[in-house]
Scaffold this motif. Structure first.
Motif, short mmCIF file in Angstrom:
data_model
loop_
_atom_site.label_atom_id
_atom_site.label_comp_id
_atom_site.label_asym_id
_atom_site.label_seq_id
_atom_site.Cartn_x
_atom_site.Cartn_y
_atom_site.Cartn_z
N LEU A 81 31.60 -65.18 8.75
CA LEU A 81 32.53 -64.08 8.56
C LEU A 81 33.59 -64.18 9.66
CD1 LEU A 81 33.12 -61.54 6.82
CD2 LEU A 81 31.99 -60.20 8.63
N GLN A 82 34.78 -64.58 9.27
CA GLN A 82 35.90 -64.64 10.20
C GLN A 82 36.55 -63.26 10.22
OE1 GLN A 82 37.06 -67.16 12.23
NE2 GLN A 82 38.51 -65.64 13.04
N MET A 83 36.63 -62.68 11.41
CA MET A 83 37.16 -61.32 11.58
C MET A 83 38.44 -61.40 12.40
SD MET A 83 33.48 -59.61 12.54
CE MET A 83 34.11 -57.93 12.65
N ASN A 84 39.55 -61.05 11.80
CA ASN A 84 40.85 -61.07 12.48
C ASN A 84 41.41 -59.66 12.56
OD1 ASN A 84 40.75 -63.90 12.61
ND2 ASN A 84 41.80 -64.11 10.65
N ASN A 85 42.26 -59.45 13.56
CA ASN A 85 42.91 -58.15 13.74
C ASN A 85 41.87 -57.02 13.70
OD1 ASN A 85 44.98 -56.25 14.05
ND2 ASN A 85 45.37 -56.13 11.85
N VAL A 86 40.83 -57.17 14.48
CA VAL A 86 39.75 -56.18 14.44
C VAL A 86 40.23 -54.83 14.99
CG1 VAL A 86 37.93 -57.90 14.51
CG2 VAL A 86 38.84 -56.97 16.66
N LYS A 87 39.56 -53.80 14.51
CA LYS A 87 39.91 -52.43 14.88
C LYS A 87 38.67 -51.75 15.45
CE LYS A 87 43.07 -52.17 10.93
NZ LYS A 87 43.40 -51.44 9.68
N PRO A 88 38.84 -50.69 16.24
CA PRO A 88 37.66 -49.99 16.78
C PRO A 88 36.69 -49.55 15.70
CG PRO A 88 39.64 -49.29 17.93
CD PRO A 88 40.10 -50.18 16.78
N GLU A 89 37.19 -49.23 14.52
CA GLU A 89 36.30 -48.80 13.44
C GLU A 89 35.47 -49.94 12.85
OE1 GLU A 89 39.60 -48.21 13.73
OE2 GLU A 89 40.59 -48.29 11.75
N ASP A 90 35.73 -51.17 13.28
CA ASP A 90 34.91 -52.30 12.87
C ASP A 90 33.65 -52.42 13.73
OD1 ASP A 90 37.90 -54.23 12.35
OD2 ASP A 90 36.67 -53.19 10.84
N THR A 91 33.55 -51.61 14.77
CA THR A 91 32.36 -51.63 15.63
C THR A 91 31.12 -51.30 14.82
OG1 THR A 91 33.59 -51.04 17.62
CG2 THR A 91 31.24 -50.51 17.58
N ALA A 92 30.15 -52.22 14.83
CA ALA A 92 28.93 -52.05 14.03
C ALA A 92 28.00 -53.23 14.28
CB ALA A 92 29.27 -51.98 12.55
N SER A 93 26.78 -53.08 13.77
CA SER A 93 25.86 -54.20 13.70
C SER A 93 26.11 -54.88 12.35
CB SER A 93 24.42 -53.71 13.80
OG SER A 93 23.53 -54.79 13.70
N TYR A 94 26.37 -56.16 12.37
CA TYR A 94 26.68 -56.91 11.15
C TYR A 94 25.45 -57.70 10.72
CZ TYR A 94 31.56 -55.65 11.44
OH TYR A 94 32.74 -54.93 11.45
N HIS A 95 25.12 -57.56 9.44
CA HIS A 95 23.91 -58.15 8.89
C HIS A 95 24.21 -59.08 7.74
CE1 HIS A 95 21.19 -55.31 11.04
NE2 HIS A 95 22.28 -54.57 11.01
N CYS A 96 23.60 -60.24 7.80
CA CYS A 96 23.65 -61.20 6.70
C CYS A 96 22.64 -60.76 5.64
CB CYS A 96 23.29 -62.57 7.27
SG CYS A 96 23.43 -63.93 6.12
N ALA A 97 22.97 -60.99 4.38
CA ALA A 97 22.11 -60.50 3.30
C ALA A 97 22.05 -61.51 2.16
CB ALA A 97 22.62 -59.17 2.79
N ALA A 98 20.86 -61.60 1.56
CA ALA A 98 20.67 -62.49 0.41
C ALA A 98 19.88 -61.76 -0.67
CB ALA A 98 19.95 -63.76 0.83
N PRO A 99 20.19 -62.02 -1.93
CA PRO A 99 19.43 -61.39 -3.00
C PRO A 99 18.08 -62.07 -3.19
CG PRO A 99 21.01 -62.93 -3.91
CD PRO A 99 21.24 -62.89 -2.42
N GLY A 100 17.28 -61.51 -4.06
CA GLY A 100 15.97 -62.09 -4.31
C GLY A 100 15.97 -63.20 -5.33
#
Length: 128
Positions: A81-100
């Motif tokens: 996940l390339q994140m550009n021009n980040v903002k304070p509201e992007d502050t979070a724990s980021y989680h990778c996810a896969a379906p079953g």
């Protein structure tokens, strides 16, 4: 045992960039769509981006459209996940996810109902 391991989270100033990585181990996600979600303190988890197995189709939350880019390298069993021009509201724990199942299309991963595998998360903090 399936493991999704994220990395790349850090403190970054508003307007800056960073790239998150997710590597799968324990099994291959050959044929599977993948996604990123995030959860900010005190808020519900929300969809960020999803990508098809081939990588030719991507989906984004409106809040990150045009700033974030999801990609993958199937030879490395990895999603980014390339994140550009980040903002304070992007502050979070980021989680990778896969379906079953590989039968779950990327379009359905906008909802976490179809996610069966989660990474432990990597923390992104945007200052300023």
């Amino acid at each position: 045992q399936v493991q999704l391991v994220e990395s790349g989270g850090r403190l970054v100033q508003a307007g800056g960039s960073l790239r998150l990585s997710c590597t799968a181990s324990g099994r291959t996600f050959s044929g599977y769509a993948m996604a990123w979600f995030r959860q900010a303190p005190g808020k519900e988890r929300e969809f960020v981006a999803a990508i098809t197995w081939s990588g030719d189709v991507t989906y984004y939350a409106e809040s990150v459209q045009g700033r974030f880019t999801i990609s993958r390298d199937n030879t490395r069993n990895a999603v980014y996940l390339q994140m550009n021009n980040v903002k304070p509201e992007d502050t979070a724990s980021y989680h990778c996810a896969a379906p079953g199942s590989s039968a779950v299309p990327a379009s359905m991963l906008v909802s976490d109902r179809h996610v069966e595998h989660w990474g432990q998360g990597t923390l992104v903090t945007v200052s300023g």
